[in-house]
Write a protein that holds these residues in place. Structure first.
Motif, PDB file in Angstrom:
ATOM      1  N   ALA A 134     -16.920  10.240  -2.136  1.00  0.00           N
ATOM      2  CA  ALA A 134     -16.503   9.087  -2.938  1.00  0.00           C
ATOM      3  C   ALA A 134     -15.011   8.819  -2.757  1.00  0.00           C
ATOM      4  CB  ALA A 134     -16.834   9.326  -4.408  1.00  0.00           C
ATOM      5  N   GLN A 135     -14.209   9.879  -2.732  1.00  0.00           N
ATOM      6  CA  GLN A 135     -12.773   9.713  -2.521  1.00  0.00           C
ATOM      7  C   GLN A 135     -12.489   9.152  -1.135  1.00  0.00           C
ATOM      8  OE1 GLN A 135     -10.967  13.507  -3.274  1.00  0.00           O
ATOM      9  NE2 GLN A 135     -11.536  13.501  -5.434  1.00  0.00           N
ATOM     10  N   ARG A 136     -13.215   9.635  -0.143  1.00  0.00           N
ATOM     11  CA  ARG A 136     -13.014   9.171   1.229  1.00  0.00           C
ATOM     12  C   ARG A 136     -13.402   7.701   1.372  1.00  0.00           C
ATOM     13  NH1 ARG A 136     -16.816  12.124   4.005  1.00  0.00           N
ATOM     14  NH2 ARG A 136     -18.198  10.372   3.773  1.00  0.00           N
ATOM     15  N   ASN A 137     -14.437   7.291   0.657  1.00  0.00           N
ATOM     16  CA  ASN A 137     -14.933   5.924   0.782  1.00  0.00           C
ATOM     17  C   ASN A 137     -14.238   4.944  -0.157  1.00  0.00           C
ATOM     18  OD1 ASN A 137     -16.762   6.693   2.771  1.00  0.00           O
ATOM     19  ND2 ASN A 137     -18.335   7.190   1.274  1.00  0.00           N
ATOM     20  N   ALA A 138     -13.423   5.461  -1.073  1.00  0.00           N
ATOM     21  CA  ALA A 138     -12.716   4.582  -2.013  1.00  0.00           C
ATOM     22  C   ALA A 138     -11.706   3.732  -1.260  1.00  0.00           C
ATOM     23  CB  ALA A 138     -12.025   5.417  -3.081  1.00  0.00           C
ATOM     24  N   LYS A 139     -11.558   2.508  -1.716  1.00  0.00           N
ATOM     25  CA  LYS A 139     -10.578   1.629  -1.092  1.00  0.00           C
ATOM     26  C   LYS A 139      -9.185   2.066  -1.517  1.00  0.00           C
ATOM     27  CE  LYS A 139     -13.662  -2.303  -0.958  1.00  0.00           C
ATOM     28  NZ  LYS A 139     -13.949  -3.650  -1.437  1.00  0.00           N
ATOM     29  N   PRO A 140      -8.250   2.146  -0.572  1.00  0.00           N
ATOM     30  CA  PRO A 140      -6.887   2.541  -0.934  1.00  0.00           C
ATOM     31  C   PRO A 140      -6.222   1.457  -1.778  1.00  0.00           C
ATOM     32  CG  PRO A 140      -6.998   1.960   1.389  1.00  0.00           C
ATOM     33  CD  PRO A 140      -8.405   1.914   0.847  1.00  0.00           C
ATOM     34  N   THR A 141      -5.387   1.887  -2.688  1.00  0.00           N
ATOM     35  CA  THR A 141      -4.643   0.933  -3.512  1.00  0.00           C
ATOM     36  C   THR A 141      -3.526   0.333  -2.667  1.00  0.00           C
ATOM     37  OG1 THR A 141      -3.099   2.606  -4.289  1.00  0.00           O
ATOM     38  CG2 THR A 141      -5.102   2.288  -5.594  1.00  0.00           C
ATOM     39  N   PRO A 142      -3.009  -0.822  -3.069  1.00  0.00           N
ATOM     40  CA  PRO A 142      -1.914  -1.436  -2.290  1.00  0.00           C
ATOM     41  C   PRO A 142      -0.725  -0.491  -2.135  1.00  0.00           C
ATOM     42  CG  PRO A 142      -2.785  -2.999  -3.871  1.00  0.00           C
ATOM     43  CD  PRO A 142      -3.461  -1.679  -4.150  1.00  0.00           C
ATOM     44  N   LYS A 143      -0.447   0.329  -3.149  1.00  0.00           N
ATOM     45  CA  LYS A 143       0.673   1.267  -3.070  1.00  0.00           C
ATOM     46  C   LYS A 143       0.440   2.296  -1.963  1.00  0.00           C
ATOM     47  CE  LYS A 143       3.567   4.144  -5.989  1.00  0.00           C
ATOM     48  NZ  LYS A 143       3.796   4.667  -7.326  1.00  0.00           N
ATOM     49  N   GLU A 144      -0.829   2.754  -1.801  1.00  0.00           N
ATOM     50  CA  GLU A 144      -1.148   3.756  -0.779  1.00  0.00           C
ATOM     51  C   GLU A 144      -1.033   3.185   0.621  1.00  0.00           C
ATOM     52  OE1 GLU A 144      -5.065   4.830  -1.953  1.00  0.00           O
ATOM     53  OE2 GLU A 144      -4.395   6.408  -3.309  1.00  0.00           O
ATOM     54  N   THR A 145      -1.248   1.888   0.758  1.00  0.00           N
ATOM     55  CA  THR A 145      -1.200   1.279   2.093  1.00  0.00           C
ATOM     56  C   THR A 145       0.161   0.701   2.417  1.00  0.00           C
ATOM     57  OG1 THR A 145      -2.038  -0.802   1.191  1.00  0.00           O
ATOM     58  CG2 THR A 145      -3.654   0.745   2.074  1.00  0.00           C
ATOM     59  N   ALA A 146       1.110   0.764   1.484  1.00  0.00           N
ATOM     60  CA  ALA A 146       2.443   0.202   1.734  1.00  0.00           C
ATOM     61  C   ALA A 146       3.136   0.971   2.853  1.00  0.00           C
ATOM     62  CB  ALA A 146       3.277   0.268   0.448  1.00  0.00           C
ATOM     63  N   ASP A 147       3.959   0.279   3.588  1.00  0.00           N
ATOM     64  CA  ASP A 147       4.715   0.859   4.682  1.00  0.00           C
ATOM     65  C   ASP A 147       5.810   1.753   4.099  1.00  0.00           C
ATOM     66  OD1 ASP A 147       5.998   1.484   7.007  1.00  0.00           O
ATOM     67  OD2 ASP A 147       6.596  -0.560   7.503  1.00  0.00           O
TER      68      ASP A 147
END
Length: 84
Positions: free
Chosen positions: A65-78
């Motif tokens: 479930a953690q692996r398939n969860a969509k990353p939050t915008p903060k996690e994908t920020a550069d």
């Protein structure tokens, strides 16, 4: 054409595996339900029996479930944006 044939076979295998996985999880859910009934009806059984038997499965499902969860915008920020 050979590549397309391989893709078709792979997709068919994936479909069969997903069907089998769903059936297996359904059976495990049914087993868990029956086990809960038995634990409630028979006090001589350990109260943590369900956790003992299904702990690994629960942990694996949580990781999936953690692996398939969509990353939050903060996690994908550069990361370089944070230094600016």
């Amino acid at each position: 054409m050979l590549g397309e044939h391989g893709d078709t076979i792979a997709e068919a295998d994936r479909s069969a595996v997903m069907t089998l996985r769903g059936e297996a999880l359904g059976l495990l859910t049914e087993l868990r339900t029956v086990l809960r009934r038995e634990i409630n009806a028979r006090p001589e059984l350990p109260a943590n029996l369900e956790k003992y038997l299904f702990g690994t499965l629960d942990a694996l499902q949580e990781l999936a479930a953690q692996r398939n969860a969509k990353p939050t915008p903060k996690e994908t920020a550069d990361p370089s944006d944070a230094a600016s």
